[in-house]
Motif scaffolding. Structure first.
Motif, PDB file in Angstrom:
ATOM      1  N   GLU A 192       2.365   1.857  -3.391  1.00 53.70           N
ATOM      2  CA  GLU A 192       1.324   2.327  -4.314  1.00 53.70           C
ATOM      3  C   GLU A 192       1.053   3.813  -4.095  1.00 53.70           C
ATOM      4  O   GLU A 192       0.878   4.574  -5.056  1.00 53.70           O
ATOM      5  CB  GLU A 192       0.041   1.517  -4.123  1.00 53.70           C
ATOM      6  CG  GLU A 192       0.107   0.113  -4.698  1.00 53.70           C
ATOM      7  CD  GLU A 192      -1.186  -0.660  -4.517  1.00 53.70           C
ATOM      8  OE1 GLU A 192      -2.146  -0.087  -3.946  1.00 53.70           O
ATOM      9  OE2 GLU A 192      -1.241  -1.825  -4.941  1.00 53.70           O
ATOM     10  N   GLN A 219       0.826  -1.210   0.000  1.00 58.06           N
ATOM     11  CA  GLN A 219       0.000   0.000   0.000  1.00 58.06           C
ATOM     12  C   GLN A 219       0.862   1.262   0.000  1.00 58.06           C
ATOM     13  O   GLN A 219       0.575   2.241  -0.696  1.00 58.06           O
ATOM     14  CB  GLN A 219      -0.918   0.008   1.227  1.00 58.06           C
ATOM     15  CG  GLN A 219      -2.058  -0.988   1.170  1.00 58.06           C
ATOM     16  CD  GLN A 219      -3.081  -0.618   0.101  1.00 58.06           C
ATOM     17  OE1 GLN A 219      -3.335   0.544  -0.147  1.00 58.06           O
ATOM     18  NE2 GLN A 219      -3.640  -1.639  -0.542  1.00 58.06           N
ATOM     19  N   THR A 251       1.293   6.778  -6.804  1.00 57.40           N
ATOM     20  CA  THR A 251       0.060   7.433  -7.257  1.00 57.40           C
ATOM     21  C   THR A 251      -0.200   8.775  -6.596  1.00 57.40           C
ATOM     22  O   THR A 251      -0.826   9.652  -7.206  1.00 57.40           O
ATOM     23  CB  THR A 251      -1.153   6.523  -7.011  1.00 57.40           C
ATOM     24  OG1 THR A 251      -1.271   6.232  -5.602  1.00 57.40           O
ATOM     25  CG2 THR A 251      -1.018   5.213  -7.783  1.00 57.40           C
TER      26      THR A 251
END
Length: 247
Positions: free
Chosen positions: A96, A93, A100
């Motif tokens: 990511e 997570q 992003t």
């Protein structure tokens, strides 16, 4: 107006300054606790999960929200980090969010070799042998390996025999520096400012152990404030404390 709105929404997105990812059995009551307290003393709003026991294999929505809502994630890689499916899912997570949301990520290698984390060998080897046997036919292990490689390749901190107090002091300094580095808006089209910045910067001799004071004098409207802001932005990463004012 668009850039101002974007900056404002970015600031509102962050619920925490720092998210701490760590293996509880290794460092909860020692290094990570000391790091968390040092962050609090420095005025940094850090999220540290207090629950000792993790249930299931998927991180909770609350924890995922804390990761996504943090400006910086700090990953404490320790001896048994690779054993924990929970930690590995957290790490996925975090990486990511880095990709992003532009979240900053700092790995801390706490008595583990960074190359062992990167290649999943050494202390991480037996753990991944068990993961491979357990999750045959899934992409879980490959996702964890990718996240570990990515995190271990980032610039971070390796304790490598250092005193823990000095080690934590350096980490706090880096984090506070990143959190406080708010650039000043100079101008939309700062034509011709670079040569003037270079001229003044040559006179500052930044890095010498002394104090310099610079006055910029001239008639109104010629760009004195823009010049001062550009110099401030140039050296913002070089100092532990800074402030700006317009007299």
């Amino acid at each position: 107006m668009a850039s101002s709105s974007s900056s404002s929404s970015s600031e509102k997105r962050w619920r925490y300054d720092v998210f701490l990812s760590f293996r509880g059995k290794d460092t909860r009551k020692t290094f990570t606790d000391n790091l968390h307290k040092a962050l609090e003393r420095a005025g940094v709003n850090a999220f540290m999960d207090d629950s000792e026991l993790k249930k299931g294999e998927n991180i909770t929505a609350e924890l995922e929200g804390a990761i996504r809502g943090s400006r910086i994630s700090v990953i404490v890689f320790s001896e048994n980090y690779g054993d924990s499916i929970w930690c590995l899912e957290e790490l996925v997570q975090i990486m990511e969010c880095k990709n992003t949301l532009g979240q900053l990520v700092f790995p801390i290698f706490y008595h583990v070799d960074p190359s062992h984390v990167r290649r999943q060998i050494g202390m991480f080897g037996p753990a991944f042998e068990k993961h491979e046997a357990r999750y045959v036919g899934t992409d879980k292990v490959s996702r964890w390996r990718t996240a570990l490689r990515g995190a271990a390749n980032l610039s971070g901190f390796d304790i490598a025999g250092r005193y823990e107090g000095d080690f934590i002091h350096d980490i706090i300094g880096e984090i506070c520096g990143r959190l406080n580095n708010t650039y000043l808006h100079v101008a939309d089209y700062p034509v011709g400012i670079d040569s003037r910045v270079a001229y003044i910067c040559n006179s500052l001799s930044v890095g010498l152990d002394d104090v310099r004071m610079v006055g910029i004098w001239g008639m109104g409207g010629i760009g004195k404030t823009s010049l001062a802001k550009a110099i401030y932005n140039k050296y913002i990463h070089s100092f532990e404390s800074k402030f700006s004012c317009k007299c």
